[in-house]
Scaffold this active site. Structure first.
Site, mmCIF file in Angstrom:
data_model
loop_
_atom_site.group_PDB
_atom_site.id
_atom_site.type_symbol
_atom_site.label_atom_id
_atom_site.label_comp_id
_atom_site.label_asym_id
_atom_site.label_seq_id
_atom_site.Cartn_x
_atom_site.Cartn_y
_atom_site.Cartn_z
ATOM 1 N N ASP A 143 0.834 -1.205 0.000
ATOM 2 C CA ASP A 143 0.000 0.000 0.000
ATOM 3 C C ASP A 143 0.874 1.262 0.000
ATOM 4 O O ASP A 143 2.090 1.211 0.266
ATOM 5 C CB ASP A 143 -0.887 -0.049 1.261
ATOM 6 N N ASP A 187 -10.809 1.967 -3.452
ATOM 7 C CA ASP A 187 -11.449 1.649 -2.175
ATOM 8 C C ASP A 187 -12.964 1.716 -2.299
ATOM 9 O O ASP A 187 -13.683 1.275 -1.403
ATOM 10 C CB ASP A 187 -10.992 2.641 -1.091
HETATM 11 C C1 DGJ Z 1 -5.882 1.830 1.833
HETATM 12 C C2 DGJ Z 1 -6.267 0.631 1.017
HETATM 13 O O1 DGJ Z 1 -6.801 1.039 -0.210
HETATM 14 C C3 DGJ Z 1 -7.251 -0.216 1.803
HETATM 15 O O2 DGJ Z 1 -7.655 -1.299 1.020
HETATM 16 C C4 DGJ Z 1 -6.614 -0.668 3.078
HETATM 17 O O3 DGJ Z 1 -5.550 -1.540 2.806
HETATM 18 C C5 DGJ Z 1 -6.138 0.536 3.867
HETATM 19 N N1 DGJ Z 1 -5.299 1.399 3.091
HETATM 20 C C6 DGJ Z 1 -5.384 0.097 5.104
HETATM 21 O O4 DGJ Z 1 -4.845 1.147 5.778
#
Ligand code: DGJ
Length: 725
Positions: free
Chosen positions: A480, A550
């Site tokens: 991430d 997301d």
């Molecule tokens: C952002 C990501 O897009 C989410 O799927 C998740 O992993 C969060 N970060 C976790 O902090």
């Protein structure tokens, strides 16, 4: 031969299945572009060298003659700064005298089978030497000793060319690259629309289309990453080009850092397009003998419309960009803990997830953010990559053993390029974050960016990651990146090299990712950046799939997935079914099925009815995996054009089966929906697996399917499978 040098005409001809491209070595060794378009047999077109029309202030080289040639109106192959070409330049190098006049002329060339990689950078590759041919053109600035290699690789059978440049300092003094673009294309008209993908977190890659206008237009990122807001993709499409018809040029940069793609239309109504590293906040010092490699750009030309451009990109990325064990191997169907538990989990809860998920047929449990340091919320611990034993007593081993016992694989989350001010790492190394002297850096999601342009920093993070990954049976890593880069600087870079920071940062990221994929080739690696903030071809060289957004609302996902599919194939688009959304599980699954499918919910909370729906989705995921991942996509009804519905079709390479998905975004009282299918064999007979009806590909494509009575209410959807009868 896909690349020919015509010695008499002094031209290079580069052919793919869908395009021809002609470069001319003109008088005084100027390199000109005579043609880029649909295939033609000629190796030369006369009268293309000069475009001058009443350009009273254009300057000329006295030897060539004022009326005949002026760099400002010529179709330059790689337009440089300051030598009478006044359009946006692809290259500017400041020399020891302090000026940035850069004027390169042809010196030599080389043609060979295959394609070299770029040291330290990701790029497309050949599976065997016969798949592509490469042309290297060497050009030099005789005054400054700047030597440029223009690389062109022609993937002739698939309609793709790649380009990049190397800039070398052959003088005995230092020089500074101020801008270096990966490609420059001069087209004789400006009768195109500029298509790009804009967005933000939760709304990535929306399609935007606007006609070119005189002057400059373009897109860029200054965020340190490719980013949510613009994607390093641009197409130039004829005004009447649509999904099925028309001339389209597609350009995609294999780069995850600051980029820029600019089009300039001049007084001659011609267009120059350049794409590469954003020159804003960029600079690179070259000592004598040193060279700099630009990232690679992928170029597609087709007369088959925007849909065909996308399919060319998809096939190319599936075959020549994505690599490693998971390129062709079926990827496990995963469930991710994030939306199910956020930071609130422990071994018991995760094992419980695994037990329930197993009954649904899910194959892998991914433990997202929150397993390390003291990470119980997002205010701390990034950089402390050791297990939080309060949550996971005894570490990862007992957890993974229990998950494996249930028959599930196990995945883990990292955010390696970040550091929390509240972390052991920061307390130990308070100068390891990205910052500039005298300023408190901006904070984002309570975190700083870790300065991975530094080798010592990378080594530390790598050692921490290596320990966890080598001591535990980990099958998957989600990588991430949850903020953009401000206050860009590295404590180690001297003042006159500070502008190298952004590019060095990305090279550092590539290095870390490369260590991961080479040391652990069996780990499936998924890229992510606050959803889809780093969805670019460079990341696909390390991770075959990227978390698309997301936003998992299936209706909003339609826009995101339609936009993402402009150049990225379904095999790369992470798409999960989650809870807490208005739309039903059927539609969530039907939309997520167009991607690397998975779940992001607490499986224990599913109702009996939902469990049955999920089981059916899992069955279909397995049955249609190859079709979805490697089939050809046809966008039939775009949500960007139609307020009521979206539809798409995925057809197998052999055209012996396909699936059609229709989603109703808004119902109509009196719908009249006829969907004309695409990409079928007109002579083949296809059976509708829902109704049992059999009809020809010709009928389905020309008369179409009437779909008034299926999935007609808001939020409803259907998938219809067809197989050859
Ligand atoms: C952002 C990501 O897009 C989410 O799927 C998740 O992993 C969060 N970060 C976790 O902090």
């Amino acid at each position: 031969m896909p690349i020919i040098y015509d010695e008499k005409k002094r031209t290079f001809k580069l052919d793919t299945a869908t395009s021809s491209y002609i470069i001319k070595i003109y008088e005084e060794n100027y390199l000109l572009n005579l043609y880029y378009g649909a295939p033609i047999p000629e190796t030369y077109i006369s009268g293309r060298e000069c475009r001058q029309r009443n350009a009273s202030f254009s300057l000329a080289n006295s030897v060539i003659g004022e009326r005949a040639f002026t760099p400002d109106t010529a179709p330059m192959e790689y337009g440089c700064n300051g030598a009478a070409d006044f359009r946006i330049s692809a290259l500017a190098v400041r020399n020891i005298n302090g000026d940035s006049v850069t004027d390169i002329r042809y010196v030599d060339h080389k043609i060979y089978a295959g394609k070299p990689g770029i040291p330290g950078q990701p790029s497309s590759y050949v599976n065997n030497e016969s798949e592509a041919d490469t042309l290297e053109i060497y050009a030099e600035d005789a005054v400054t000793g700047v030597r440029v290699t223009l690389y062109y690789t022609v993937f002739s059978s698939c309609g793709v060319m790649t380009r990049r440049v190397r800039v070398e300092n052959t003088s005995s003094f230092c020089c500074d690259i101020e801008r270096v673009f990966s490609l420059c294309v001069d087209l004789p008209t400006m009768d195109y629309d500029f298509i790009s993908l804009y967005g933000l977190h939760y709304k990535e890659r929306y399609v935007e289309r606007r006609p070119l206008a005189h002057g400059l237009q373009g897109i860029e990122s200054k965020r340190g990453v490719s980013g949510h807001c613009q994607n390093p993709f641009v197409a130039l499409a004829e005004h009447n080009a649509d999904e099925r018809h028309g001339t389209v040029y597609g350009f995609n940069l294999v780069y995850s850092g600051n980029f820029s793609a600019l089009a300039e239309c001049d007084f001659n109504h011609s267009t120059r397009l350049i794409m590469g590293i954003n020159p804003v906040d960029f600079g690179w010092r070259l000592a004598p003998g040193e060279y700099f490699d630009s990232p690679e750009a992928v170029m597609v030309f087709t007369e088959g419309g925007i849909g065909e451009m996308s399919r060319i990109f998809h096939r190319f990325y599936n075959t020549n960009l994505i690599r490693g064990r998971w390129k062709n191997q079926k990827r496990p169907l995963l469930i991710n803990s994030w939306e199910a538990a956020f930071f609130d989990f422990d071994t018991e809860k995760l094992v419980d997830f695994a037990k329930t998920a197993k009954q649904l047929g899910i194959e892998m449990l991914v433990m997202d953010d929150g397993w390390f340091g003291r990470r119980n919320n997002d205010t701390c611990s990034l950089g402390d990559w050791f297990v939080n034993e309060e949550k996971l007593p005894g570490g990862l081993v007992p957890l993974i053993e229990q998950v494996n016992k249930e028959g599930l694989k196990f995945g883990i989350w990292y955010e390696p390029e970040m550091i929390s001010p509240d972390s052991e790492l920061f307390r130990k190394h308070p100068d390891w974050h990205v910052h500039v002297a005298g300023r408190e850096p901006m904070i984002g999601r309570h975190q700083y960016v870790l300065d991975v342009s530094r080798e010592d920093v990378r080594d530390n993070i790598w050692q921490q990651m290596y320990k966890v990954l080598s001591e535990n049976k980990i099958d998957y890593v989600k990588w991430d990146f949850n903020r953009n880069i401000s206050d860009a600087g590295s404590a180690l870079l001297p003042a006159d090299r500070k502008k190298e920071f952004f590019h060095r940062f990305i090279l550092g990221t590539y290095d870390l990712m490369n260590r991961l994929v080479t040391t652990f080739p069996d780990i499936l690696f998924e890229n992510c950046s606050g959803g889809g903030g780093r969805f670019d071809p460079a990341m696909l060289c390390y991770s075959p799939q990227i978390w698309t957004s997301d936003n998992t609302d299936p209706i909003e996902r339609l826009y995101i997935q339609f936009g993402t599919s402009m150049c990225y194939p379904a095999s790369t688009m992470g798409a999960h079914v989650s809870a807490n959304r208005r739309t039903g599980y059927e539609t969530k699954g039907n939309v997520a099925m167009w991607g690397t499918f998975g779940y992001e919910l607490d499986p224990r909370k599913l109702t009996e009815q939902e469990v049955e729906i999920v089981k059916e989705q899992v069955r279909r995921y397995h049955e249609y995996y190859d079709l979805i991942h490697y089939g050809d996509l046809y966008r039939l009804i775009s949500p960007f054009d139609n307020p009521y519905r979206a539809a798409w079709q995925i057809v197998s390479q052999e055209k012996d089966c396909f699936m059609l998905t229709l989603v109703t975004m808004r119902s109509e009282l009196y719908p009249n929906i006829i969907v004309k299918l695409q990409g079928l064999d007109p002579k083949k007979q296809y059976r509708n697996e829902t109704t049992g009806d059999i009809c020809s590909g010709a009928l389905l494509m020309n008369a179409g399917l009437v779909l008034n009575n299926v999935a007609s209410r808001t939020g409803e959807s259907c998938v219809i499978y067809f197989t050859e009868a």
